[in-house]
Scaffold this motif. Structure first.
Motif, PDB file in Angstrom:
ATOM      1  N   ALA A  26      34.554  34.772  38.752  1.00 51.54           N
ATOM      2  CA  ALA A  26      35.596  34.186  39.629  1.00 51.54           C
ATOM      3  C   ALA A  26      35.696  34.853  41.212  1.00 51.54           C
ATOM      4  O   ALA A  26      35.904  34.038  42.035  1.00 51.54           O
ATOM      5  CB  ALA A  26      37.019  34.703  38.997  1.00 51.54           C
ATOM      6  N   VAL A  27      35.257  35.997  41.358  1.00 50.22           N
ATOM      7  CA  VAL A  27      35.347  36.643  42.679  1.00 50.22           C
ATOM      8  C   VAL A  27      34.088  36.088  43.362  1.00 50.22           C
ATOM      9  O   VAL A  27      33.937  35.651  44.475  1.00 50.22           O
ATOM     10  CB  VAL A  27      35.186  38.161  42.521  1.00 50.22           C
ATOM     11  CG1 VAL A  27      34.929  38.879  44.003  1.00 50.22           C
ATOM     12  CG2 VAL A  27      36.645  38.689  42.124  1.00 50.22           C
ATOM     13  N   HIS A  28      32.840  35.826  42.893  1.00 49.95           N
ATOM     14  CA  HIS A  28      31.590  35.379  43.187  1.00 49.95           C
ATOM     15  C   HIS A  28      31.656  34.094  43.646  1.00 49.95           C
ATOM     16  O   HIS A  28      31.349  33.561  44.845  1.00 49.95           O
ATOM     17  CB  HIS A  28      30.651  35.532  42.314  1.00 49.95           C
ATOM     18  CG  HIS A  28      29.304  34.914  42.541  1.00 49.95           C
ATOM     19  ND1 HIS A  28      28.477  35.757  43.928  1.00 49.95           N
ATOM     20  CD2 HIS A  28      28.485  33.877  42.322  1.00 49.95           C
ATOM     21  CE1 HIS A  28      27.557  34.955  44.099  1.00 49.95           C
ATOM     22  NE2 HIS A  28      27.401  33.953  43.240  1.00 49.95           N
ATOM     23  N   ARG A  29      32.360  33.238  42.923  1.00 53.81           N
ATOM     24  CA  ARG A  29      32.450  31.803  43.386  1.00 53.81           C
ATOM     25  C   ARG A  29      33.469  31.406  44.114  1.00 53.81           C
ATOM     26  O   ARG A  29      33.652  30.500  45.063  1.00 53.81           O
ATOM     27  CB  ARG A  29      32.591  31.046  41.753  1.00 53.81           C
ATOM     28  CG  ARG A  29      31.338  30.842  41.036  1.00 53.81           C
ATOM     29  CD  ARG A  29      30.209  30.057  41.706  1.00 53.81           C
ATOM     30  NE  ARG A  29      30.580  28.880  41.469  1.00 53.81           N
ATOM     31  CZ  ARG A  29      29.801  27.890  41.976  1.00 53.81           C
ATOM     32  NH1 ARG A  29      28.829  28.229  42.726  1.00 53.81           N
ATOM     33  NH2 ARG A  29      30.119  26.663  42.094  1.00 53.81           N
ATOM     34  N   HIS A  30      34.600  32.073  44.027  1.00 57.48           N
ATOM     35  CA  HIS A  30      35.735  31.768  44.818  1.00 57.48           C
ATOM     36  C   HIS A  30      36.236  32.950  45.357  1.00 57.48           C
ATOM     37  O   HIS A  30      37.674  33.471  45.187  1.00 57.48           O
ATOM     38  CB  HIS A  30      37.016  31.325  43.955  1.00 57.48           C
ATOM     39  CG  HIS A  30      36.506  29.913  43.202  1.00 57.48           C
ATOM     40  ND1 HIS A  30      36.118  28.856  43.621  1.00 57.48           N
ATOM     41  CD2 HIS A  30      36.210  29.882  41.810  1.00 57.48           C
ATOM     42  CE1 HIS A  30      35.905  28.139  42.610  1.00 57.48           C
ATOM     43  NE2 HIS A  30      35.541  28.569  41.579  1.00 57.48           N
ATOM     44  N   PRO A  31      35.676  33.556  46.448  1.00 52.81           N
ATOM     45  CA  PRO A  31      36.169  34.856  47.295  1.00 52.81           C
ATOM     46  C   PRO A  31      37.284  34.447  47.959  1.00 52.81           C
ATOM     47  O   PRO A  31      38.047  35.555  48.272  1.00 52.81           O
ATOM     48  CB  PRO A  31      34.903  35.194  47.963  1.00 52.81           C
ATOM     49  CG  PRO A  31      33.994  33.806  48.228  1.00 52.81           C
ATOM     50  CD  PRO A  31      34.354  33.143  47.076  1.00 52.81           C
ATOM     51  N   ALA A  32      37.638  33.488  48.642  1.00 55.58           N
ATOM     52  CA  ALA A  32      38.908  33.244  49.102  1.00 55.58           C
ATOM     53  C   ALA A  32      40.061  33.183  48.369  1.00 55.58           C
ATOM     54  O   ALA A  32      41.096  33.366  49.056  1.00 55.58           O
ATOM     55  CB  ALA A  32      38.618  32.014  50.185  1.00 55.58           C
ATOM     56  N   LEU A  33      39.910  32.880  47.202  1.00 60.09           N
ATOM     57  CA  LEU A  33      41.212  32.503  46.223  1.00 60.09           C
ATOM     58  C   LEU A  33      41.832  33.879  45.805  1.00 60.09           C
ATOM     59  O   LEU A  33      43.109  33.970  45.664  1.00 60.09           O
ATOM     60  CB  LEU A  33      40.907  31.598  45.128  1.00 60.09           C
ATOM     61  CG  LEU A  33      40.336  30.197  45.679  1.00 60.09           C
ATOM     62  CD1 LEU A  33      40.120  29.360  44.461  1.00 60.09           C
ATOM     63  CD2 LEU A  33      41.281  29.516  46.752  1.00 60.09           C
ATOM     64  N   VAL A  34      41.045  34.940  45.723  1.00 58.57           N
ATOM     65  CA  VAL A  34      41.380  36.397  45.130  1.00 58.57           C
ATOM     66  C   VAL A  34      40.830  37.270  45.726  1.00 58.57           C
ATOM     67  O   VAL A  34      39.890  37.501  46.170  1.00 58.57           O
ATOM     68  CB  VAL A  34      41.030  36.223  43.613  1.00 58.57           C
ATOM     69  CG1 VAL A  34      41.333  37.426  42.706  1.00 58.57           C
ATOM     70  CG2 VAL A  34      40.983  35.015  42.741  1.00 58.57           C
ATOM     71  N   ALA A  35      42.121  38.293  46.047  1.00 53.53           N
ATOM     72  CA  ALA A  35      41.767  39.341  46.769  1.00 53.53           C
ATOM     73  C   ALA A  35      41.296  40.406  45.778  1.00 53.53           C
ATOM     74  O   ALA A  35      41.563  40.346  44.589  1.00 53.53           O
ATOM     75  CB  ALA A  35      43.138  40.024  47.307  1.00 53.53           C
ATOM     76  N   PRO A  36      40.358  41.012  46.264  1.00 53.87           N
ATOM     77  CA  PRO A  36      39.930  42.366  45.285  1.00 53.87           C
ATOM     78  C   PRO A  36      40.731  43.043  44.590  1.00 53.87           C
ATOM     79  O   PRO A  36      40.613  43.522  43.319  1.00 53.87           O
ATOM     80  CB  PRO A  36      38.884  43.123  46.058  1.00 53.87           C
ATOM     81  CG  PRO A  36      38.760  42.082  47.389  1.00 53.87           C
ATOM     82  CD  PRO A  36      39.939  41.437  47.395  1.00 53.87           C
ATOM     83  N   LEU A  37      41.819  43.390  45.193  1.00 58.66           N
ATOM     84  CA  LEU A  37      42.866  44.252  44.522  1.00 58.66           C
ATOM     85  C   LEU A  37      43.381  43.635  43.468  1.00 58.66           C
ATOM     86  O   LEU A  37      43.918  43.936  42.222  1.00 58.66           O
ATOM     87  CB  LEU A  37      44.031  44.929  45.556  1.00 58.66           C
ATOM     88  CG  LEU A  37      45.160  45.662  45.021  1.00 58.66           C
ATOM     89  CD1 LEU A  37      44.548  47.076  44.345  1.00 58.66           C
ATOM     90  CD2 LEU A  37      45.813  46.054  45.995  1.00 58.66           C
ATOM     91  N   THR A  38      43.829  42.265  43.656  1.00 60.82           N
ATOM     92  CA  THR A  38      44.506  41.448  42.628  1.00 60.82           C
ATOM     93  C   THR A  38      43.510  41.285  41.371  1.00 60.82           C
ATOM     94  O   THR A  38      43.882  41.445  40.282  1.00 60.82           O
ATOM     95  CB  THR A  38      44.805  40.138  43.301  1.00 60.82           C
ATOM     96  OG1 THR A  38      45.293  40.356  44.250  1.00 60.82           O
ATOM     97  CG2 THR A  38      45.412  39.106  41.914  1.00 60.82           C
ATOM     98  N   VAL A  39      42.168  41.229  41.756  1.00 63.10           N
ATOM     99  CA  VAL A  39      41.092  41.265  40.366  1.00 63.10           C
ATOM    100  C   VAL A  39      41.307  42.634  39.743  1.00 63.10           C
ATOM    101  O   VAL A  39      41.257  42.077  38.357  1.00 63.10           O
ATOM    102  CB  VAL A  39      39.746  40.789  41.117  1.00 63.10           C
ATOM    103  CG1 VAL A  39      38.636  40.753  39.890  1.00 63.10           C
ATOM    104  CG2 VAL A  39      39.692  39.165  41.690  1.00 63.10           C
TER     105      VAL A  39
END
Length: 62
Positions: A26-39
């Motif tokens: 998810a982070v690799h494909r959609h980096p603009a949608l999810v902040a790292p802290l949220t992940v």
């Protein structure tokens, strides 16, 4: 009883690897949608929930 605990541990390990893989994808494909802290918080919550369920089942609590 030992087999049940072993199966729960194996299930928890497999689901943990699956959860980390999904979060990484998810982070690799959609980096603009999810902040790292949220992940990170979502992953920690998911793993804590799975561990809680595994311990509850292993101890036989209803």
């Amino acid at each position: 009883m030992f087999a049940l605990i072993l199966m729960n541990a194996l299930l928890l390990a497999v689901l943990s690897v699956l959860a980390v893989t999904v979060l990484g994808y998810a982070v690799h494909r959609h980096p603009a949608l999810v902040a790292p802290l949220t992940v990170a918080l979502g992953g920690a919550t998911l793993l804590a929930t799975m561990a809680s369920v595994a311990v509850t089942v292993a101890t036989g609590a209803h």
